[in-house]
Design an enzyme around this catalytic site. Structure first.
Site, PDB file in Angstrom:
ATOM      1  N   ARG A   1    -139.483   5.640   5.023  1.00  0.00           N
ATOM      2  CA  ARG A   1    -140.150   5.645   4.518  1.00  0.00           C
ATOM      3  C   ARG A   1    -141.700   6.031   4.878  1.00  0.00           C
ATOM      4  O   ARG A   1    -142.001   4.832   5.560  1.00  0.00           O
ATOM      5  CB  ARG A   1    -140.079   3.949   3.580  1.00  0.00           C
ATOM      6  CG  ARG A   1    -141.433   4.255   2.401  1.00  0.00           C
ATOM      7  CD  ARG A   1    -141.364   3.249   1.397  1.00  0.00           C
ATOM      8  NE  ARG A   1    -140.333   3.170   0.560  1.00  0.00           N
ATOM      9  CZ  ARG A   1    -140.750   2.794  -0.862  1.00  0.00           C
ATOM     10  NH1 ARG A   1    -141.184   1.700  -0.673  1.00  0.00           N
ATOM     11  NH2 ARG A   1    -139.125   3.260  -1.833  1.00  0.00           N
TER      12      ARG A   1
ATOM     13  N   CYS B   1    -139.142   3.516 -12.310  1.00  0.00           N
ATOM     14  CA  CYS B   1    -138.736   3.356 -11.178  1.00  0.00           C
ATOM     15  C   CYS B   1    -139.779   1.849 -10.472  1.00  0.00           C
ATOM     16  O   CYS B   1    -138.472   1.657 -10.075  1.00  0.00           O
ATOM     17  CB  CYS B   1    -138.762   4.662 -10.613  1.00  0.00           C
ATOM     18  SG  CYS B   1    -140.549   4.639  -9.887  1.00  0.00           S
TER      19      CYS B   1
ATOM     20  N   HIS C   1    -138.532  11.497  -3.973  1.00  0.00           N
ATOM     21  CA  HIS C   1    -138.437  10.155  -3.807  1.00  0.00           C
ATOM     22  C   HIS C   1    -136.907  10.473  -4.535  1.00  0.00           C
ATOM     23  O   HIS C   1    -136.085  10.017  -5.513  1.00  0.00           O
ATOM     24  CB  HIS C   1    -139.264   9.417  -4.459  1.00  0.00           C
ATOM     25  CG  HIS C   1    -139.031   7.841  -4.036  1.00  0.00           C
ATOM     26  ND1 HIS C   1    -137.514   6.950  -3.670  1.00  0.00           N
ATOM     27  CD2 HIS C   1    -139.068   6.241  -4.573  1.00  0.00           C
ATOM     28  CE1 HIS C   1    -137.334   5.817  -2.812  1.00  0.00           C
ATOM     29  NE2 HIS C   1    -138.619   5.160  -4.764  1.00  0.00           N
TER      30      HIS C   1
ATOM     31  N   ARG D   1    -129.758   1.213  -7.619  1.00  0.00           N
ATOM     32  CA  ARG D   1    -130.647   1.650  -6.411  1.00  0.00           C
ATOM     33  C   ARG D   1    -129.336   1.071  -5.595  1.00  0.00           C
ATOM     34  O   ARG D   1    -129.006   2.286  -4.757  1.00  0.00           O
ATOM     35  CB  ARG D   1    -131.596   1.105  -6.153  1.00  0.00           C
ATOM     36  CG  ARG D   1    -133.101   1.777  -7.250  1.00  0.00           C
ATOM     37  CD  ARG D   1    -133.070   2.894  -6.513  1.00  0.00           C
ATOM     38  NE  ARG D   1    -133.371   3.418  -5.375  1.00  0.00           N
ATOM     39  CZ  ARG D   1    -134.729   3.445  -3.915  1.00  0.00           C
ATOM     40  NH1 ARG D   1    -135.872   2.672  -5.403  1.00  0.00           N
ATOM     41  NH2 ARG D   1    -134.889   3.112  -3.045  1.00  0.00           N
TER      42      ARG D   1
ATOM     43  N   ASP E   1    -144.166   6.205 -14.763  1.00  0.00           N
ATOM     44  CA  ASP E   1    -144.228   5.725 -13.170  1.00  0.00           C
ATOM     45  C   ASP E   1    -146.006   4.945 -12.777  1.00  0.00           C
ATOM     46  O   ASP E   1    -146.844   5.960 -13.634  1.00  0.00           O
ATOM     47  CB  ASP E   1    -143.898   6.690 -12.120  1.00  0.00           C
ATOM     48  CG  ASP E   1    -143.367   6.406 -11.152  1.00  0.00           C
ATOM     49  OD1 ASP E   1    -143.926   5.595 -10.642  1.00  0.00           O
ATOM     50  OD2 ASP E   1    -143.416   7.145  -9.657  1.00  0.00           O
TER      51      ASP E   1
ATOM     52  N   GLN F   1    -134.104   7.518  -5.435  1.00  0.00           N
ATOM     53  CA  GLN F   1    -134.506   6.980  -6.637  1.00  0.00           C
ATOM     54  C   GLN F   1    -134.128   7.658  -8.141  1.00  0.00           C
ATOM     55  O   GLN F   1    -133.640   7.336  -8.937  1.00  0.00           O
ATOM     56  CB  GLN F   1    -135.988   7.115  -6.881  1.00  0.00           C
ATOM     57  CG  GLN F   1    -136.398   6.379  -8.104  1.00  0.00           C
ATOM     58  CD  GLN F   1    -136.397   5.325  -8.747  1.00  0.00           C
ATOM     59  OE1 GLN F   1    -136.535   3.688  -7.866  1.00  0.00           O
ATOM     60  NE2 GLN F   1    -135.818   4.773 -10.000  1.00  0.00           N
TER      61      GLN F   1
HETATM   62  N1   CP Z   1    -138.444   2.415  -7.339  1.00  0.00           N
HETATM   63  C1   CP Z   1    -139.106   1.526  -5.218  1.00  0.00           C
HETATM   64  O1   CP Z   1    -138.671   2.767  -4.598  1.00  0.00           O
HETATM   65  O2   CP Z   1    -139.656   0.470  -5.130  1.00  0.00           O
HETATM   66  P1   CP Z   1    -139.562   0.031  -4.050  1.00  0.00           P
HETATM   67  O3   CP Z   1    -141.268   0.858  -3.440  1.00  0.00           O
HETATM   68  O4   CP Z   1    -139.835  -1.204  -4.538  1.00  0.00           O
HETATM   69  O5   CP Z   1    -139.400  -0.272  -2.710  1.00  0.00           O
END
Ligand code: CP
Length: 290
Positions: free
Chosen positions: A101, A249, A128, A277, A210, A131
């Protein structure tokens, strides 16, 4: 070269089988696939906070019999200037896959180019895909099939919108993105751009919200003002199909990008998305890791 999962396009061909496997893993919890990562380790690098991504990857790798190694980037030598290329080269000598990330798509691309093992994008400013994969799984559960669904993403044309457009196209889902001027989705991902949220949502099977302010964004107030007409609430949902579901998400800010009633109401599949997920990423790891 190791297969990566950076934008989601990499698995366009095999998307159906990954989603099928994810559903089987969900049905058979907790033991299905219990040894598919036996003896394997996966490094998970986090430059930004996470709840769902971190826990679902850690639990998923453990449920497949593997070892997750969570690395906060501020505790790595990257903080003291070690190059991402060298990190990729070194980690490839220890682990069988790397999740990252990052605040930079270029950094993730460089890591993937240097690493000899699969690299998985766990969120960047532009993408992403993990997701979106879980979201498609959730839609398949709800509607039986994906082909022909219409998904309206309402809000900032961000990384999640882009990944939904990319993976949605591969699955035959029509993705409409509705954003105010200055916050539109760019690129050639195949999404239909409709600035009027009511028009975008008309007849949609899925209404997706979102957060408005991303993890690294500073100029929050002017953005909130621009996005105010793009809140997902009951009035907007009334324009969608009778069978429409609500997605987000997470993390959510009820009362900002989505009303509390929409987030927690009977049409919401938000917490199924969060659960999926886990299952979708397990199927992805089985697909990528040798
Ligand atoms: N939706 C998502 O990626 O959540 P986090 O940022 O908590 O990992």
């Amino acid at each position: 070269m190791a297969p990566d999962f950076l934008t989601g396009e990499e698995i366009s061909e095999g998307l159906g089988s990954v989603l099928e496997r994810a559903a089987a893993l969900k049905d058979g919890r907790p033991r299905t696939g219990a040894d598919s990562l036996a003896g394997k380790s996966v490094a998970l690098i986090f430059e930004h906070p996470s709840t769902r991504t971190r826990v679902s990857f850690e639990v998923g790798i453990a449920e497949l019999g593997g070892t997750p190694i969570v690395l906060r980037s501020d505790e790595m030598q990257i903080k003291r200037g070690e190059s991402i290329d060298d990190i990729g080269r070194v980690l490839s000598r220890y682990v069988h896959a790397i999740g990252i990330r990052s605040g930079s798509d270029d950094e993730v691309n460089a890591l993937a180019a240097a690493a000899d093992v699969p690299v998985i994008n766990m969120l960047t400013p532009h993408h992403h895909p993990c997701q979106a994969l879980a979201d498609l799984m959730t839609l398949q559960e709800n509607f039986g099939e994906l082909e022909g669904l219409r998904l309206a993403f309402v809000g900032d044309g961000n990384n999640v919108a882009r990944s939904l457009a990319i993976l949605g196209r591969a699955a035959g889902v029509e993705v409409v993105v509705s954003s105010p001027p200055g916050f539109e989705l760019d690129g050639e991902e195949g999404a239909i751009l409709i600035s009027d949220p009511a028009e975008a949502v008309a007849g949609a099977d899925v209404v997706y919200a979102d957060v408005w302010i991303g993890m690294t964004e500073q100029d929050a107030e002017s953005k909130r003002k621009a996005l105010a007409p793009y809140r997902v609430d009951e009035e907007l949902l009334a324009k969608a199909s009778d069978r429409a579901v609500v997605m987000h998400c997470l993390p959510a800010h009820p009362g900002e990008e989505i009303s509390e009633a929409a987030l927690y109401g009977e049409r919401s599949v938000v917490f199924d998305q969060a659960e999926n997920r886990l299952h979708a990423q397990k199927a992805l790891l089985e697909e990528l890791v040798e």
